[in-house]
Design an enzyme around this catalytic site. Structure first.
Site, PDB file in Angstrom:
ATOM      1  N   TYR A 143      27.075  10.451  31.188  1.00  0.00           N
ATOM      2  CA  TYR A 143      26.593  10.718  32.548  1.00  0.00           C
ATOM      3  C   TYR A 143      27.742  10.860  33.541  1.00  0.00           C
ATOM      4  CZ  TYR A 143      21.909  10.163  30.811  1.00  0.00           C
ATOM      5  OH  TYR A 143      20.744  10.346  30.102  1.00  0.00           O
ATOM      6  N   ARG A 198      28.480  14.458  33.335  1.00  0.00           N
ATOM      7  CA  ARG A 198      27.435  15.248  34.005  1.00  0.00           C
ATOM      8  C   ARG A 198      27.601  15.153  35.526  1.00  0.00           C
ATOM      9  NH1 ARG A 198      27.275  15.211  29.490  1.00  0.00           N
ATOM     10  NH2 ARG A 198      28.531  17.031  29.923  1.00  0.00           N
ATOM     11  N   ASN A 202      14.573  18.015  37.459  1.00  0.00           N
ATOM     12  CA  ASN A 202      16.034  18.008  37.404  1.00  0.00           C
ATOM     13  C   ASN A 202      16.598  16.747  38.044  1.00  0.00           C
ATOM     14  OD1 ASN A 202      15.779  20.538  36.276  1.00  0.00           O
ATOM     15  ND2 ASN A 202      16.137  21.613  38.202  1.00  0.00           N
ATOM     16  N   VAL A 203      17.733  16.306  37.525  1.00  0.00           N
ATOM     17  CA  VAL A 203      18.378  15.120  38.088  1.00  0.00           C
ATOM     18  C   VAL A 203      19.529  15.489  39.015  1.00  0.00           C
ATOM     19  CG1 VAL A 203      17.676  13.640  36.178  1.00  0.00           C
ATOM     20  CG2 VAL A 203      19.872  14.841  36.042  1.00  0.00           C
ATOM     21  N   HIS A 241      12.459  12.607  37.335  1.00  0.00           N
ATOM     22  CA  HIS A 241      13.237  12.011  36.251  1.00  0.00           C
ATOM     23  C   HIS A 241      14.504  11.310  36.728  1.00  0.00           C
ATOM     24  CE1 HIS A 241      11.120  15.085  33.409  1.00  0.00           C
ATOM     25  NE2 HIS A 241      10.385  14.025  33.663  1.00  0.00           N
ATOM     26  N   GLY A 294      11.354  27.803  36.188  1.00  0.00           N
ATOM     27  CA  GLY A 294      12.392  27.359  35.282  1.00  0.00           C
ATOM     28  C   GLY A 294      12.041  26.163  34.428  1.00  0.00           C
ATOM     29  N   THR A 295      10.762  25.994  34.123  1.00  0.00           N
ATOM     30  CA  THR A 295      10.364  24.931  33.214  1.00  0.00           C
ATOM     31  C   THR A 295       9.330  25.474  32.247  1.00  0.00           C
ATOM     32  OG1 THR A 295       9.256  22.782  32.993  1.00  0.00           O
ATOM     33  CG2 THR A 295       8.719  24.069  34.950  1.00  0.00           C
ATOM     34  N   SER A 296       9.452  25.059  31.000  1.00  0.00           N
ATOM     35  CA  SER A 296       8.534  25.553  29.963  1.00  0.00           C
ATOM     36  C   SER A 296       7.177  24.878  30.033  1.00  0.00           C
ATOM     37  CB  SER A 296       9.141  25.302  28.580  1.00  0.00           C
ATOM     38  OG  SER A 296       9.291  23.904  28.370  1.00  0.00           O
ATOM     39  N   ILE A 329       5.769  35.807  36.480  1.00  0.00           N
ATOM     40  CA  ILE A 329       6.952  36.573  36.872  1.00  0.00           C
ATOM     41  C   ILE A 329       8.025  36.308  35.822  1.00  0.00           C
ATOM     42  CG2 ILE A 329       8.667  36.991  38.678  1.00  0.00           C
ATOM     43  CD1 ILE A 329       6.670  35.825  40.708  1.00  0.00           C
TER      44      ILE A 329
END
Length: 226
Positions: A53, A56, A87-88, A104, A169-171, A210
């Protein structure tokens, strides 16, 4: 003013240079996810997890928000925009978004390993021996696998009030975040932005897909909404 709720995932930050959460092999930055994103991994090898981390956190401070982040800020002129992000990173905040809920956790915060209410802003490296005021080790303020998602109830309440839902941007494969789409009122317009969409037009009422990366997709979103 209509309420525009935006769910965002790793895809919106990818264009800023932040790697998406995991690759096809289930690895995160060449690490097994359970090694670096689980309480058990932290117990077994805290130094590895803290170092992971720290890298990151350092990377995050070297990148900037991209056009997709700024497009969502622009929409605040016309809508009551609330962002719920998996997202973090802090890129939504840095771009200027006023209402951001982090499902998260946040990379630029740390918390006590004993008292979860002790949360501190943190931009430097975190090492063993960094303690809270009570002498307890600090850990990344990240929701790891197997842990409760404390902001979920708040996110559900926000989603229930949406007049328009946007997913960027997320599945929508990571739960419980993926379940949020089920809390919008029936018939609410939904816009799904992803270059490889994991949903079909028939999956939801009033769904517009989109098939673009986040920056181009949010450009098109503005055309649709404005």
């Amino acid at each position: 003013m209509k309420k525009l709720v935006v769910l965002t995932g790793a895809g919106i930050s990818a264009e800023s240079g932040i790697n998406t959460f995991r690759d096809a092999g289930g690895l995160w930055e060449e690490h097994d996810i359970m090694e670096v994103a689980s309480p058990d991994g932290f117990r077994k090898n805290p130094e590895l997890v803290l170092d992971f981390y720290n890298k990151r956190r350092k990377q995050l401070q070297e990148v900037s928000p991209n056009k997709a982040h700024f497009n969502l800020v622009e929409l605040e002129q016309y809508f009551d925009v609330e962002i719920i992000t998996q997202n973090v990173d802090d890129l939504h905040k840095r771009a200027g978004s006023k209402k951001v809920t982090h499902l998260h956790g946040e990379l630029l915060k740390v918390r006590s390993t004993v008292d979860e209410s002790i949360v501190l802003d943190w931009k430097d490296d975190l090492v063993l021996g960094d303690f809270d005021v009570n002498g307890n080790q600090l850990r990344p303020h990240i929701v790891w696998f197997g842990e409760m998602v404390p902001m979920l109830e708040n996110a559900i309440k926000i989603t229930e009030k949406a007049d328009i839902l946007v997913i960027v941007g997320t599945s929508m494969q990571v739960y419980p975040a993926a379940s949020l789409i089920n809390y919008v009122k029936s018939g609410t317009p939904i816009y799904f932005i992803d270059p490889k969409p994991s949903v079909a037009k028939s999956d939801f009422l009033n769904l517009t897909i989109i098939s673009e990366v986040a920056s181009k997709g949010t450009d098109k979103l503005k055309e649709f909404l404005l």
